[in-house]
Design a protein around this motif. Structure first.
Motif, short mmCIF file in Angstrom:
data_model
loop_
_atom_site.label_atom_id
_atom_site.label_comp_id
_atom_site.label_asym_id
_atom_site.label_seq_id
_atom_site.Cartn_x
_atom_site.Cartn_y
_atom_site.Cartn_z
N ALA A 163 21.13 56.07 14.29
CA ALA A 163 20.20 57.01 14.91
C ALA A 163 18.91 56.30 15.31
CB ALA A 163 19.89 58.15 13.94
N ALA A 164 18.41 55.45 14.44
CA ALA A 164 17.16 54.74 14.74
C ALA A 164 17.32 53.85 15.98
CB ALA A 164 16.74 53.90 13.54
N LEU A 165 18.45 53.20 16.10
CA LEU A 165 18.68 52.33 17.26
C LEU A 165 18.67 53.14 18.56
CD1 LEU A 165 21.40 50.00 15.74
CD2 LEU A 165 19.23 49.22 16.73
N LEU A 166 19.32 54.29 18.56
CA LEU A 166 19.36 55.12 19.75
C LEU A 166 17.98 55.68 20.09
CD1 LEU A 166 22.71 57.02 19.17
CD2 LEU A 166 22.21 55.48 21.07
N ILE A 167 17.25 56.11 19.06
CA ILE A 167 15.92 56.69 19.29
C ILE A 167 14.96 55.66 19.87
CG2 ILE A 167 13.86 57.56 18.09
CD1 ILE A 167 15.97 58.78 16.04
N TYR A 168 14.89 54.51 19.24
CA TYR A 168 13.89 53.54 19.68
C TYR A 168 14.33 52.79 20.94
CZ TYR A 168 11.26 54.99 15.70
OH TYR A 168 10.54 55.77 14.84
N ARG A 169 15.63 52.78 21.24
CA ARG A 169 16.05 52.30 22.56
C ARG A 169 15.51 53.24 23.64
NH1 ARG A 169 21.92 52.86 25.48
NH2 ARG A 169 21.43 55.04 25.01
#
Length: 378
Positions: free
Chosen positions: A293-299
């Protein structure tokens, strides 16, 4: 302490890492607040966030740009400490998002007040017969009396009843459907605007059903150009959808923290729960969903901050995955707490109630799937 290793990812600059550390320290001293009187709590949180300088990140002044990575970091951090604090911050940004992106110099006087915590903002989009289908908006705005006359209803409006100013989307009729909408700035003390009902939900927040009866607004209340309301609303959501995912991420991180403390301290048959392989499997799944989730959000946030005009696909992926994953993470945290997990007042019980709405507002999960599919299908 939640995992902070993600802050070393290349999405972030030193200023973001400093922001996250400073806000976490502030939140540790000031949150959570008493939620007994939700209206008073929200007003106090807006004032406190304003005094702390955090609301300066909720909008953009003349010549400034909204930094979506900062918005996401702030929402994630606040949600981890207190869901109502996240709500209070988020609505100052979402409520004034149209003014940040498209507002006139006159309208920005309100933005200066919301960024200082001196005024509370609301975003009036949803109607009784049009939630996900914004193009079906029926609230009417017609030219008259030197400006505009508005009639209609809005429902599930965050900060409804306590906001000092709303951005409202209404039909002005330049074309059918989405092309015939406009955005207006509506001070809450304008004659003809009334609160029909306050709405209670499972995680207490100030929500209301609003009615507009012959509300007269000057020409200067129009945000941008007539007929641009749908574009304005979607541009605002394009920025803030990623931040909804960030709030869900904050809830999920707190749930994992609570679950780790539980399985390390709770013993069964002479050993800690954490020693059971099945429990270790659950912890691994929770950590995996959080990092994904963090990877998708901050991407999504990084792409927007690099100057992308729209990030509809990236933001939809971030919101969809992060909110659905957080629901699963929190549900498992409740399960690992056993009976205590559903006991009122326990942190994971509150998180269980907080997370559910995030899969609905600012575009329900199935709406995000449509956005993603259409972007792929072209």
């Amino acid at each position: 302490m939640s995992d902070e290793s993600f802050l070393s990812w290349p999405f972030f600059e030193d200023r973001h890492r400093a922001l996250a550390a400073a806000l976490d320290a502030w939140a540790g001293e000031n949150l959570p607040v008493d939620h007994g009187d939700v209206d008073a709590a929200c007003k106090g949180l807006v004032a406190g966030l304003g005094a702390g300088g955090w609301l300066q990140h909720s909008g953009a002044g003349i010549g400034e740009k909204l930094d979506v990575r900062s918005l996401c970091l702030i929402r994630e951090t606040l949600a981890r400490h207190d869901g109502l604090a996240d709500f209070a911050f988020a609505m100052q940004g979402l409520g004034m998002g149209a003014v940040s992106l498209f507002g006139s110099d006159v309208q920005r006087a309100w933005l200066a007040r919301t960024r200082a915590g001196a005024a509370i903002a609301g975003f009036a989009l949803t109607e009784p017969a049009s939630g996900s289908d914004v193009a079906a908006t029926s609230t009417l705005a017609v030219r008259g009396q030197g400006g505009w006359v508005l009639n209609g209803e809005k429902i599930y409006i965050s900060n409804g009843g306590i906001a000092d100013v709303y951005v409202i989307i209404a039909r002005t009729g330049e074309a059918p459907g989405a092309k015939g909408l406009s955005a207006f700035l509506l001070p809450a003390d304008t004659p003809g605007l009334r609160v029909v009902e306050r709405i209670e939900v499972i995680a207490p927040h100030p929500l209301a059903h609003l009615a507009l009866q012959d509300v007269i607004l000057p020409e200067t209340a129009l945000i941008g150009r007539a007929g641009d309301g749908f574009k304005i609303a979607m541009s605002v959501l394009d920025v803030f959808r990623s931040t909804v995912g960030a709030a869900a991420l904050g809830f999920a991180r707190r749930a994992l923290d609570e679950a780790l403390a539980r399985v390390k301290s709770r013993r069964i048959q002479g050993a800690a729960l954490a020693e059971l392989q099945i429990v270790q499997g659950h912890i691994a799944d929770m950590a995996l969903q959080i990092d994904a989730a963090a990877l998708l959000i901050y991407r999504a946030a990084w792409v927007k901050d690099q100057g992308a005009a729209r990030v509809s696909r990236e933001a939809a992926m971030a919101k969809l995955y992060a909110t659905e994953a957080a629901q699963k993470v929190i549900d498992m945290a409740v399960q690992l707490h056993g009976g205590d997990g559903v006991r009122h007042g326990v942190v994971v019980e509150a998180l269980y109630r907080e997370i559910r709405a995030l899969r609905i507002y600012e575009g329900a999960s199935d709406v995000q799937r449509v956005v993603i599919a259409r972007s792929i299908l072209g």
